[in-house]
Every structure is written in structure tokens, then in C-alpha cells.
Design a protein around this motif. Structure first.
Motif, PDB file in Angstrom:
ATOM      1  N   GLU A 120       0.777  -1.220  -0.019  1.00  0.00           N
ATOM      2  CA  GLU A 120      -0.132   0.116   0.092  1.00  0.00           C
ATOM      3  C   GLU A 120       0.856   1.468   0.044  1.00  0.00           C
ATOM      4  OE1 GLU A 120      -2.703  -0.505   3.425  1.00  0.00           O
ATOM      5  OE2 GLU A 120      -3.582  -2.199   2.769  1.00  0.00           O
ATOM      6  N   PRO A 121       0.312   2.437  -0.247  1.00  0.00           N
ATOM      7  CA  PRO A 121       1.209   3.828  -0.202  1.00  0.00           C
ATOM      8  C   PRO A 121       1.931   3.841   0.995  1.00  0.00           C
ATOM      9  CG  PRO A 121      -1.033   4.065  -1.323  1.00  0.00           C
ATOM     10  CD  PRO A 121      -1.049   2.683  -0.698  1.00  0.00           C
ATOM     11  N   SER A 122       1.290   3.429   2.088  1.00  0.00           N
ATOM     12  CA  SER A 122       2.103   3.797   3.426  1.00  0.00           C
ATOM     13  C   SER A 122       2.635   2.542   4.031  1.00  0.00           C
ATOM     14  CB  SER A 122       1.189   4.475   4.346  1.00  0.00           C
ATOM     15  OG  SER A 122      -0.214   3.846   4.604  1.00  0.00           O
ATOM     16  N   ARG A 123       2.280   1.513   3.851  1.00  0.00           N
ATOM     17  CA  ARG A 123       2.581   0.285   4.618  1.00  0.00           C
ATOM     18  C   ARG A 123       2.561  -0.889   3.704  1.00  0.00           C
ATOM     19  NH1 ARG A 123      -2.694  -1.390   8.147  1.00  0.00           N
ATOM     20  NH2 ARG A 123      -4.302  -1.740   6.276  1.00  0.00           N
ATOM     21  N   PRO A 166       6.096  -0.341   7.866  1.00  0.00           N
ATOM     22  CA  PRO A 166       5.898   1.134   7.441  1.00  0.00           C
ATOM     23  C   PRO A 166       6.607   1.388   6.344  1.00  0.00           C
ATOM     24  CG  PRO A 166       7.207   1.150   9.351  1.00  0.00           C
ATOM     25  CD  PRO A 166       6.793  -0.269   9.152  1.00  0.00           C
ATOM     26  N   LEU A 167       6.321   1.941   5.232  1.00  0.00           N
ATOM     27  CA  LEU A 167       6.837   2.410   4.006  1.00  0.00           C
ATOM     28  C   LEU A 167       7.203   4.058   3.856  1.00  0.00           C
ATOM     29  CD1 LEU A 167       5.072   0.275   1.362  1.00  0.00           C
ATOM     30  CD2 LEU A 167       6.908  -0.263   2.621  1.00  0.00           C
ATOM     31  N   ARG A 168       6.917   4.584   5.134  1.00  0.00           N
ATOM     32  CA  ARG A 168       7.219   6.026   4.997  1.00  0.00           C
ATOM     33  C   ARG A 168       7.972   6.267   6.376  1.00  0.00           C
ATOM     34  NH1 ARG A 168       1.494   9.216   3.270  1.00  0.00           N
ATOM     35  NH2 ARG A 168       1.668   8.494   1.110  1.00  0.00           N
TER      36      ARG A 168
END
Length: 401
Positions: free
Chosen positions: A342-345, A399-401
Motif C-alpha cells: 500500500e502507499p504507506s505500509r 511502514p513504508l514512510r
């Protein structure tokens, strides 16, 4: 016990180290005020005049390194005296350039102490040697240490060894004092201690990471080999046996590649090292699990190929451990895998039904699942493993951010 220091080479190298420190004030005294017939005032002038230039020179960053190497070599003789670094090999002496003004100040104090202590020990040593000669009846001209009283004991020939004993005691005591001062003034600073602690922590973390790599890779390969061999023997089908042997060969080859890569890391060679597998190679894991008899269904959503390198590599290892755990404890059962970027995780879930009559293991009781949680924590995420809705699940969120 009392004579033991006298037969150790370090006792005399320490004394020599102090004598070297006396070279500067003696040379300065020969220029001014002159040492032909020195008095106490002359020795005081000779000892105080070089203090400013010696202290200024010790403020240079490289001076601390030079003094540290000398101290290691002469105060702590042995192989460790030539080892670079801060306080290595148990000497407690730093051999790195000054990193702060506090280090420079301590180096300056050490340089002044070594010079003044060396001058004092030099004067007393020469005087004691002259005392021994006088007491033995030898004619001695005006001594260099002329400010000190000359012995004159009638018939004192039998006392001649006494100054020599006192000289040996001075050599031992002055060397021990100098070593204590060196440990305090040339010891590693707080910054150097923190750096050494960080390096040690990094080494421990690297060892733990390598241990997890070996556990996940070899554990997965061995589990697949055991399951495949058992299924092939039970099936009695030549075609299935061929597929099982091919799967064992492929997983074994992948495990050997991982093992070679880890061994290269342990040997710290400068040659090229194979990159750790990432989530883009997850199809190989799923196929090897299917070849063992497990019915694996996978759902992948999102741009998985665009995941950051650390997330992709750690997610691959976590998926590998989850599949290995399912095959080892549940056998060839249906396994559902969900991967979502996903965009944030990043989400990973591996679920399989709990076999009837076989109680599930306690959540997180194995080292593999503990490694999954550690990998997730290092990336700022979290992992959970346990029974939910009649299924054994391993769920990971990063998390990706």
C-alpha cells in the motif's frame, strides 16, 4: 613476590620511558642556565622553561596518537602494544588523534607530567648511583645532581648496596605511578568509548542477522527436503518422485547460494558478494511449497517490485519462515498467502488451518517466529503469530514512510 617486578622487562622499559621524558629539560638546562654546577634553582628553571612549548606541541591532534603508541609500547609491552584503536587489547590506552579539546588538554597534562617526572627520576637515579660509588670508596667528581647532598659515611662500604636497592625501588615505584597516570590521561575519552560500544553493538547485530539468515535459508531447505522425501515415499509414484527430487535439488541449490553469501560476509573478503534475495523472488518460495504437496494460493496487490530494498529482502525472509513453519508443523495443508504493498505500509499474511488433533505451538515460541518479530521491529513494524478463526496466522505490517 617482592623480587618479581625486578625480573620483568616492563619494569625497565617504564623506567626508560621516563628517562626519555627528561631529555627535553636537560637539553634546555644545558643551554640555560647551564648545568656545570647545578643548584636546586637551576633544576627548577630547567624543568619549568620547556613547559609552555611542550604543552603547546601536545595540543596537536597527532600528539595524542604518538604518546599513546609510545605508552603502549613501553608501559604495556607485548603484541597489543602495536594494535591500533582506542584502548584495545586491555591496555586502556588510546592511540587515536585528539577528537576534542578535552583530549588535547589531557594530552598536554600527560606530556608535562612525563617531562617533570622523568627529570626528577633522572636526578634521583644519578644521585643514588653516585652514592653507591662513594660508599664503596670510589672517587667521584662533582656530580651532575650537585644540588643533592653528598654521602660521607666513614667506613660505610657495607652500605654501598643500599642506594642500589633504593634505585631499584625507585624504578619499580616510578614505573607503576607513570602507568596509573597514563591510564587516566591517555585512556579513551567518552566519545571513543561510545564509538567502541557502537562498533561492538554493530558486530553483535551483524552476528544475529547472519544467524537469522542461516536459520531461515537452511531451515527452509531442510524442511522442504524432509517433506518432499516423505511425500514421495508415501506416494510411490515415479513421476511425483521426480518432481520431488527436482524441488529438493532447487531448494538445496538456493540454500547453498545463501550459505556461500553468508560465509563471504563472515570472512570479510573484498570480492563481489551475491545480493540477498528479495520479494521479487517470492514465486520460487511459493512453487517450492506447492511441490511439497501444500496447496498454496497467493494474492499479491500493489507495486511489490517498487518496495525499498531492506523491506523487500526482509519480507522475503519472513515469508520464507512463515511457509517453513506451516510445512514443518502442519504438513501439506492449504496455505493462503496475501501480500499487499500500500502507499504507506506493507502487509504480509500467511494462514493455514490447524490440523485436527494437533495442538498449535505457543505463539512466538520458536526461534524462527522470534526472528520474524525481530526483523519487523528493525524496520519499525510489527509481527504477530497465533491462532485466529481456526487458522494459524503470521501477520506482518511494515511502514513504508
Amino acid at each position: 613476590m617482592f623480587l618479581r617486578p625486578l625480573v620483568r622487562a616492563v619494569t625497565y622499559t617504564r623506567w626508560l620511558h621516563l628517562m626519555i621524558g627528561a631529555v627535553v629539560p636537560i637539553a634546555a638546562g644545558l643551554i640555560y642556565p647551564g648545568l656545570s654546577s647545578p643548584t636546586v634553582a637551576d633544576w627548577l628553571v630547567a624543568g619549568l622553561l620547556p613547559v609552555p612549548p611542550v604543552a603547546a606541541l601536545a595540543l596537536l591532534p597527532s600528539a595524542r596518537r604518538a604518546e599513546g603508541l609510545q605508552a603502549r609500547l613501553m608501559l604495556f609491552p607485548g603484541k597489543h602494544a602495536r594494535v591500533r584503536g582506542a584502548g584495545e587489547a586491555g591496555t586502556g590506552i588510546s592511540a587515536t588523534p585528539s577528537a576534542s579539546w578535552a583530549d588535547r588538554g589531557r594530552t598536554a597534562l600527560w606530556a608535562v607530567f612525563r617531562m617533570e617526572a622523568g627529570l626528577a627520576v633522572w636526578i634521583v637515579s644519578v644521585w643514588l648511583l653516585q652514592c653507591a660509588l662513594v660508599l664503596s670508596g670510589t672517587s667521584v667528581e662533582e656530580p651532575v645532581a650537585g644540588a643533592l647532598p653528598r654521602p660521607g659515611v666513614p667506613g660505610g662500604g657495607f652500605l654501598a648496596p643500599l642506594p642500589l636497592f633504593l634505585l631499584l625501588a625507585l624504578v619499580v615505584g616510578a614505573g607503576r605511578l607513570e602507568t596509573r597516570v597514563a591510564l587516566r590521561l591517555l585512556g579513551p575519552s567518552v566519545k571513543e568509548r561510545m564509538t567502541a560500544l557502537e562498533e561492538r553493538t554493530e558486530r553483535l547485530l551483524e552476528r544475529n542477522r547472519i544467524a537469522r539468515e542461516l536459520h531461515d535459508s537452511l531451515g527452509h531447505a531442510l524442511t522442504l527436503a524432509v517433506v518432499q522425501a516423505g511425500a514421495a515415499r508415501a506416494a510411490g509414484d515415479p513421476e511425483f518422485t521426480d518432481r520431488a527430487l527436482a524441488a529438493i535439488e532447487e531448494s538445496g541449490r538456493a540454500a547453498l547460494e545463501d550459505l556461500e553469501r553468508v560465509l563471504l560476509l563472515l570472512r570479510e573478503k573484498g570480492g563481489p558478494r551475491g545480493a540477498a534475495p528479495g520479494l521479487e523472488e517470492a514465486a520460487r518460495l511459493l512453487e517450492s511449497a506447492r511441490s511439497s504437496g501444500a496447496r498454496v494460493s497467493a494474492e499479491v496487490t500493489g507495486p511489490v517490485e517498487e518496495l525499498p530494498g531492506p523491506v523487500s529482502r526482509e519480507a522475503y525472509r519472513m515469508l520464507q519462515e512463515a511457509l517453513t513453519n506451516a510445512l514443518r508443523h502442519a504438513g501439506p495443508v492449504p496455505v493462503t498467502v496475501r501480500v499487499a504493498a500500500e502507499p504507506s505500509r506493507f502487509l504480509l499474511r500467511v494462514a493455514n488451518p490447524v490440523p485436527a488433533g494437533r495442538p498449535p505451538a505457543a505463539a512466538g515460541s520458536g526461534s524462527g517466529l522470534r526472528g520474524v518479530r525481530e526483523r519487523a521491529a528493525l524496520l519499525g513494524g510489527e509481527a504477530w503469530a497465533g491462532v485466529r478463526d481456526g487458522e494459524w496466522r503470521v501477520e506482518v505490517t511494515l511502514p513504508l514512510r
